[in-house]
Design an enzyme around this catalytic site. Sequence first.
Site, mmCIF file in Angstrom:
data_model
loop_
_atom_site.group_PDB
_atom_site.id
_atom_site.type_symbol
_atom_site.label_atom_id
_atom_site.label_comp_id
_atom_site.label_asym_id
_atom_site.label_seq_id
_atom_site.Cartn_x
_atom_site.Cartn_y
_atom_site.Cartn_z
ATOM 1 N N LYS A 1 0.259 -21.016 -5.592
ATOM 2 C CA LYS A 1 -0.354 -19.823 -4.996
ATOM 3 C C LYS A 1 -1.536 -19.428 -5.868
ATOM 4 C CE LYS A 1 1.168 -17.341 -1.835
ATOM 5 N NZ LYS A 1 1.088 -17.844 -0.439
ATOM 6 N N THR B 1 4.996 -21.478 -2.080
ATOM 7 C CA THR B 1 3.965 -20.713 -2.793
ATOM 8 C C THR B 1 4.228 -19.223 -2.635
ATOM 9 O OG1 THR B 1 2.399 -20.622 -0.941
ATOM 10 C CG2 THR B 1 2.289 -22.562 -2.379
ATOM 11 N N ARG C 1 -0.918 7.645 -4.507
ATOM 12 C CA ARG C 1 -1.386 6.271 -4.345
ATOM 13 C C ARG C 1 -2.437 5.991 -5.396
ATOM 14 N NH1 ARG C 1 -5.705 6.316 0.819
ATOM 15 N NH2 ARG C 1 -7.057 7.884 -0.116
ATOM 16 N N GLN D 1 -13.064 10.314 1.308
ATOM 17 C CA GLN D 1 -14.192 11.095 1.816
ATOM 18 C C GLN D 1 -14.371 12.364 0.988
ATOM 19 O OE1 GLN D 1 -11.896 9.470 3.635
ATOM 20 N NE2 GLN D 1 -12.608 9.001 5.698
ATOM 21 N N HIS E 1 -7.976 -1.141 -1.590
ATOM 22 C CA HIS E 1 -6.561 -0.801 -1.385
ATOM 23 C C HIS E 1 -5.656 -1.470 -2.419
ATOM 24 C CE1 HIS E 1 -7.803 0.962 2.376
ATOM 25 N NE2 HIS E 1 -8.299 -0.190 2.797
#
Length: 286
Positions: free
Chosen positions: A12, A57, A170, A213, A241
């Site tokens: 991978k 993988t 987050r 924003q 992200h």
Amino acid sequence: MSIVLGPNRYGKAETRLVRVVRDGGRHHIKDVNVSSSLSGDMAAVHLTGDNAAVLPTDTQKNTVYAFAKRHGVDQIEDFALLLARHFVEAHPTIRHARVEIEEYGWDRRGEHSFVRRGGEVRTCVVHHDADGRTTVVSGLKDLVVLNSTGSEFHGFLTDEYTTLQPTTDRVLATAVTARWRHTGGGRDYLDSYDAVRDCLVQAFAETHSLSLQQTLYAMGERALTARAEICEVRLAMPNKHHFPVDLSPFGLDNDNEVFFAADRPYGLIEGSVLREDAPDAGFAWE
Ligand SMILES: O=c1[nH]c(=O)c2[nH]c(=O)[nH]c2[nH]1
């Protein structure tokens, strides 16, 4: 003529991992790109499609994330050795493991705010015409910043295609492209650049964000409030992200510690912040 299988390996490539370690309110981050490549008794899979010797993988990727949680990521050499030894020792058909890791450096800008090392690109566009009109737009691009907490996103519009879950915590990361329009000319552009850049980074770090924003506006507002010589700031900020990895299949929790840092697709947030009485831009943005 006989045909034989030559050297081969598989794995991978580029598992993008961000590991956050919390020391109370002070966060540490490790940002790495891990590629594993295995070889061994792989004749059967190539010659007959018998996958019995193949560690998928996908499993290799999962191992990277699970090990990041279980063992942490300190020196990349140690983490690579841990992975390589695991693949070979856990599976008799795997005779050789190659693990390559790239690490991206970050400089601290607060308890949970970071600026990616390597630096941004400084930019400018000037216009001057035969009527004596001049405009100067300064800017920067590729200024990569990250908050490991202090970012929420909820209360958004939903429809039958919405799957995004609201979040109150987050990672917020972006590569800032900013351009700012000067009013008049003749100034210390280096001093101005340093000050505007500082405003952008500080506002990013200090804003408890309910959306990128909102952060964008706060950054432009901070620069315009602090620097009288500019009248408009245009920002383009990709939402880089960071998805928490589901480690529950491996019996591990993930309290915002192990992230998949996706590179695409990304949200792209763009906006202009300006003084209400800003002079006409003319050809400044062309
Ligand atoms: O700060 C954000 N703004 C958005 O418009 C958006 N859309 C999305 O899916 N995530 C986010 N995050």
